[in-house]
Every structure is written in structure tokens, then in C-alpha cells.
Design a protein around this motif. Sequence first.
Motif, PDB file in Angstrom:
ATOM      1  N   GLU A  66       0.649  -1.108   0.256  1.00  0.00           N
ATOM      2  CA  GLU A  66       0.417  -0.415  -0.169  1.00  0.00           C
ATOM      3  C   GLU A  66       0.711   0.839   0.243  1.00  0.00           C
ATOM      4  O   GLU A  66       0.874   1.941  -0.523  1.00  0.00           O
ATOM      5  N   LEU A  67       1.402   1.203   1.127  1.00  0.00           N
ATOM      6  CA  LEU A  67       2.701   2.331   1.278  1.00  0.00           C
ATOM      7  C   LEU A  67       3.486   2.843   0.263  1.00  0.00           C
ATOM      8  O   LEU A  67       4.174   3.791   0.173  1.00  0.00           O
ATOM      9  N   VAL A  68       4.464   1.508   0.148  1.00  0.00           N
ATOM     10  CA  VAL A  68       5.656   2.390  -0.902  1.00  0.00           C
ATOM     11  C   VAL A  68       5.864   2.409  -2.252  1.00  0.00           C
ATOM     12  O   VAL A  68       5.857   0.921  -3.368  1.00  0.00           O
ATOM     13  N   ARG A  69       4.895   3.683  -2.602  1.00  0.00           N
ATOM     14  CA  ARG A  69       5.061   4.260  -3.163  1.00  0.00           C
ATOM     15  C   ARG A  69       5.622   5.716  -3.884  1.00  0.00           C
ATOM     16  O   ARG A  69       5.461   6.630  -2.742  1.00  0.00           O
ATOM     17  N   ASN A  70       5.013   6.091  -5.308  1.00  0.00           N
ATOM     18  CA  ASN A  70       5.005   7.944  -5.612  1.00  0.00           C
ATOM     19  C   ASN A  70       5.927   8.037  -4.173  1.00  0.00           C
ATOM     20  O   ASN A  70       6.317   9.334  -4.061  1.00  0.00           O
ATOM     21  N   GLY A  71       7.583   7.213  -4.549  1.00  0.00           N
ATOM     22  CA  GLY A  71       8.542   7.721  -4.314  1.00  0.00           C
ATOM     23  C   GLY A  71       8.875   8.074  -2.329  1.00  0.00           C
ATOM     24  O   GLY A  71       9.947   9.042  -1.978  1.00  0.00           O
ATOM     25  N   ARG A  72       7.263   7.671  -2.135  1.00  0.00           N
ATOM     26  CA  ARG A  72       7.712   7.766  -0.247  1.00  0.00           C
ATOM     27  C   ARG A  72       9.410   6.906   0.271  1.00  0.00           C
ATOM     28  O   ARG A  72       9.099   6.210   0.273  1.00  0.00           O
TER      29      ARG A  72
END
Length: 290
Positions: A66-72
Motif C-alpha cells: 500500500e505505502l511503498v509508492r510515489n517516491g515515499r
Amino acid sequence: MPNIRIIDSITAPGSPSRPNEDSAGGNASCAFVIDGATGLGGTSIVGLHGSDAAWLARFAQSTFEELVRNGRAVADVVRELNQRVANVVHEAANALPIKPWNLPIASFQMARVEGEALFTHGLGDCRLFLVDADGTMLETSAIKAAYANERDGARKAIALSGGFSTHQALADAPVVREELRRRRAAYNQPSGSVWTLGTSPAAADHLVTEQLTVALPAKGLLCSDGFAALADQYGRYSAAELVRAAADIGLAQLLQELRHIEQVEDPDGQKFPRFKVSDDATAVLFEVVA
């Protein structure tokens, strides 16, 4: 921009009588493995088939995807993940005190494309093996040479407990379990050196991150220590040979070979000291292309 593509993956419990406490996953920018640490005889808090480690492995998998996205930043993801875990665990415990050694913990290793670069991030003793287009071999873990310490500890535990003829998992022996509890209670503590996925958001400050300089295309293998034992503990493959074998014959065949070593060739753990006859084993084979 480089891309990651998962080619093959496998995960299997060490015993049909125990839940699988590993997991694996990925998305368009990353691949990862997670290895939950088996409980040491305490009461299950959250519980998935009675295993907090199995629950944590799956909770972490879905949260990473879910969260390891969009350069986070991965450190920010680990901090949020561990805060979510802490919230669930403490709510489930219903305000009752929890022994530090009974808190759920897990290791992980991740490969991730960030812009034009390839990075690996981890906590604990999972492994990454990678062979690039020039044949250069890279291998790493958040805890360097953890497998050597594991082997030494298992050798002592076998001597103390009487081995697998008495206990299929050495942690079931009281003298071994108490020492393991003492060590685990020191995890995720300011004075300690081992940090994990679990209930401590501060573990994010101890994330081990490495940039990987590789010639593309490259093939990589992310493994829990139970699968990496084919190279690290049993010596059947070098790191590079293990990656190539995964690509050539597939992870399922490698898992069969792993179990044959453990259950047929060395069922008593005398040749290859370890804490269980067979550990959960998980691997993800992936490629990175330009």
C-alpha cells in the motif's frame, strides 16, 4: 527509469503443523520478503492461527504494498507500519502488560527502484543476492553475517537441549527458550543493536539502506534466512549460483532440495546446526531492466 519485475516467488512453512510466518510481495517499484520471528512460548496477542508472527508478516506485506509508492521514503513507511502494529497490538492486549520478548517482530529485505537508482532497504537477517549484466555479484543483509551467529547459537542450543530427537524446535527446550527470551527482550531498545518490524516506530531510524550500482539487466533473489540457507548454511550454492539456479530450474525445485537436505540428509542437525529441523522458507526472484 529502471523497472522491477517479479519472475517467481515461493513461500512455505517449515512444518505442516505450524503456520507460515513468512510473506513476500511487491508492486511496480519494489519487491520484498518478510520473515516473522516465531514466538517464544508466550500468549498470542493478535494471533493468526495462534501466531503473532504470522499476523505481522501478512500485515507488513499489505502495508508495504500500500505505502511503498510515489517516491515515499522507506524509513517513513517503516515508521508508519510500526506505529500501526503498535496500535493493534496494544489494543488487542487490552491494557495488560506485555513482556518485551513476547512482542511480535519480523525481519525484511526490499529491493526498490528510486528514480534512476536501485536501492535495498532492510531490518534483520533476510538476504539479497543480485547478479548484474557483467556477472558482478552483490549480496547483503541488514545484519551482516547473521547466518554465522545463528549457526554458532544453534550448535550450542543443540548441545544444551539434546537436539531434534528431544525437541523439533530447540526453542521448546526451557534452557534454550530462556536464553532466546533474554536476547529478544533487547531488540528494539535504545541500548540494543537489533531493530525490526514490530511495535517500535523508532526502528525506522535504524533502517539499513544501500544504493546498488549495477549494470542492467540484473537478476536478484530476496530470501528469508530459511531459504538462503541453501547458500549461507548448507553450502550447496554460491550466492551467484543460487540466483542462476533460481532462474534456470525455478524456486519450487530449490525448495525441494532445501527440504531434502533438512529432512533426509541431516534430520538431526549435526552436520548443519540450526534451531528447527526446517524453517519457513520464502524467496522472490526478480529482474531489474532499464
